[in-house]
Design a protein around this motif. Sequence first.
Motif, PDB file in Angstrom:
ATOM      1  N   LEU A  98       0.806  -1.219   0.000  1.00 32.07           N
ATOM      2  CA  LEU A  98       0.000   0.000   0.000  1.00 32.07           C
ATOM      3  C   LEU A  98       0.842   1.274   0.000  1.00 32.07           C
ATOM      4  O   LEU A  98       0.314   2.366  -0.236  1.00 32.07           O
ATOM      5  N   LEU A  99       2.146   1.144   0.263  1.00 35.35           N
ATOM      6  CA  LEU A  99       3.009   2.325   0.175  1.00 35.35           C
ATOM      7  C   LEU A  99       2.997   2.911  -1.234  1.00 35.35           C
ATOM      8  O   LEU A  99       3.212   4.116  -1.422  1.00 35.35           O
ATOM      9  N   LEU A 131      -1.918   3.798   6.242  1.00 36.01           N
ATOM     10  CA  LEU A 131      -0.673   3.024   6.261  1.00 36.01           C
ATOM     11  C   LEU A 131      -0.267   2.690   7.693  1.00 36.01           C
ATOM     12  O   LEU A 131       0.225   1.590   7.964  1.00 36.01           O
ATOM     13  N   ALA A 132      -0.464   3.639   8.598  1.00 30.64           N
ATOM     14  CA  ALA A 132      -0.162   3.372  10.009  1.00 30.64           C
ATOM     15  C   ALA A 132      -1.070   2.276  10.557  1.00 30.64           C
ATOM     16  O   ALA A 132      -0.619   1.383  11.297  1.00 30.64           O
ATOM     17  N   TYR A 136       2.492  -0.354   8.326  1.00 28.63           N
ATOM     18  CA  TYR A 136       3.628  -0.046   7.450  1.00 28.63           C
ATOM     19  C   TYR A 136       4.647   0.848   8.157  1.00 28.63           C
ATOM     20  O   TYR A 136       4.297   1.598   9.085  1.00 28.63           O
ATOM     21  N   ASP A 137       5.894   0.759   7.702  1.00 27.23           N
ATOM     22  CA  ASP A 137       6.995   1.562   8.241  1.00 27.23           C
ATOM     23  C   ASP A 137       6.632   3.048   8.167  1.00 27.23           C
ATOM     24  O   ASP A 137       6.455   3.595   7.077  1.00 27.23           O
ATOM     25  N   ALA A 196      12.077  -2.326  -3.630  1.00 23.75           N
ATOM     26  CA  ALA A 196      13.372  -2.877  -3.237  1.00 23.75           C
ATOM     27  C   ALA A 196      13.549  -2.814  -1.720  1.00 23.75           C
ATOM     28  O   ALA A 196      14.018  -3.775  -1.095  1.00 23.75           O
ATOM     29  N   HIS A 197      13.188  -1.700  -1.114  1.00 25.16           N
ATOM     30  CA  HIS A 197      13.330  -1.531   0.334  1.00 25.16           C
ATOM     31  C   HIS A 197      12.510  -2.570   1.086  1.00 25.16           C
ATOM     32  O   HIS A 197      13.003  -3.234   2.007  1.00 25.16           O
ATOM     33  N   GLN A 198      11.262  -2.738   0.683  1.00 29.54           N
ATOM     34  CA  GLN A 198      10.394  -3.679   1.384  1.00 29.54           C
ATOM     35  C   GLN A 198      10.801  -5.117   1.138  1.00 29.54           C
ATOM     36  O   GLN A 198      10.636  -5.981   2.007  1.00 29.54           O
TER      37      GLN A 198
END
Length: 430
Positions: A98-99, A131-132, A136-137, A196-198
């Motif tokens: 969802l980011l 997102l919170a 999610y980060d 890539a980060h996730q």
Amino acid sequence: MMLEIGLVAALLFVGLLGSSVWIGLSLFATGYILLSVFKPNIPMDIFAGKVIWGSVTALELLSLPLFILMSEILVSARLGRSLFSGLAPWVGRLPGGLLHVNVAGSTLFAAVSGSSAATTAIVGRVTLPELAAHGYDRRLAMGSLAGAGTLGFLIPPSIIMIIYGVVAEQSILELFVAGVVPGFCLAVLYMAYIAAHQTITRSQPQIDRPTWSDRLMALKQIGPLVGLIAGIMGSLYLGLASPTELAAVGVLGALIIAILMRRFSLSAMISAGRRAVRTSAMIGLIIMGAALLNAAFGFLGIPKAIAEQIAAFGLSPMALIAVLLVFYVIIGMFLDGTSIIVMTLPITLPLVTAAGYDPIWFGVFVVVAVEISQITPPIGFNLFVIQSQTGESIGAIARAAIPFFFILLAFALLLALVPQIALWLPGTMQ
């Protein structure tokens, strides 16, 4: 002599800004005082009046308040909720989950907004809490919103590009078309970084797998907006309307969307009109003040002196672009995008065209440089918008935006290496 004049101008401008004088008035006062002191024979009242009148009566500027009004109407229609509901079923299962709504939502709203701050505000108002809630980060959520919100300046219709076109005397239609490919390339780079980060951190929360029925139902939420975007983009590329005509049609389209989504009310439209008037008046004041300051610089020979000094360094075209990029990043820490454009173009545009670069390409390059300023403290407007929504410190949000700062920086250099990223689509129109 030029050094003394430049020092006086810098001290005047910084002193006025430090005294909480509006940017537009600070620009006007600096130009007025410089001419009064160093060119006392000029009839200032007549000269200033002509300069100011000429700066705000360009036909192309008619589109600016209309595009702002279109954006405000869509904000009043609570578009953010529809963007999240419509996009989540399509991107939720991708690496990054969802980011990606931050990027995809900002890309869509940028195509009807023209404003970086408005894009960040309308998208973040919905996505950050969602997102919170999904786990999610928080850092990546804030950083991706800060970076993606800058697309409001690049993807047409762009308020900054309208101002650049008027000041640089370039086709606003060509500038709009030139911003399309770089805007979508930048969105893809943002989404690639998030994925890539996730993937590397394995921190992506699990969500329910949406059905195709869910995805098709979601299209109803974003269908009207996509239709408006398709109409704007198609008219731009096919040359069916001038920017001013397109802006008027865009306002009508925004009203129709508000009615179709049953979010139209007279009070909301009046509020949208008032906000549009305030924003347009602020930009107009900056344009008028900068016009007088630039006229003062021209009379005093400052742009020519600076150009001669830089030319004496014998920089290669690529080195010149790198120096200008650093210059814009630094000045963007202290001034807003409109002020940067109208203040610097009389100096930088002749340098760039003399080095062989296309002024349409330079418009896209400058917009990317201004985008960088939106996420750099202390005057990064996107950072302040996110702070108002999260309560986090500017420092924490700026640190979250660092990866997207470097993506923007690398993309600006890529534009310099491969100008056809910006020039290919306008070239197909000729």
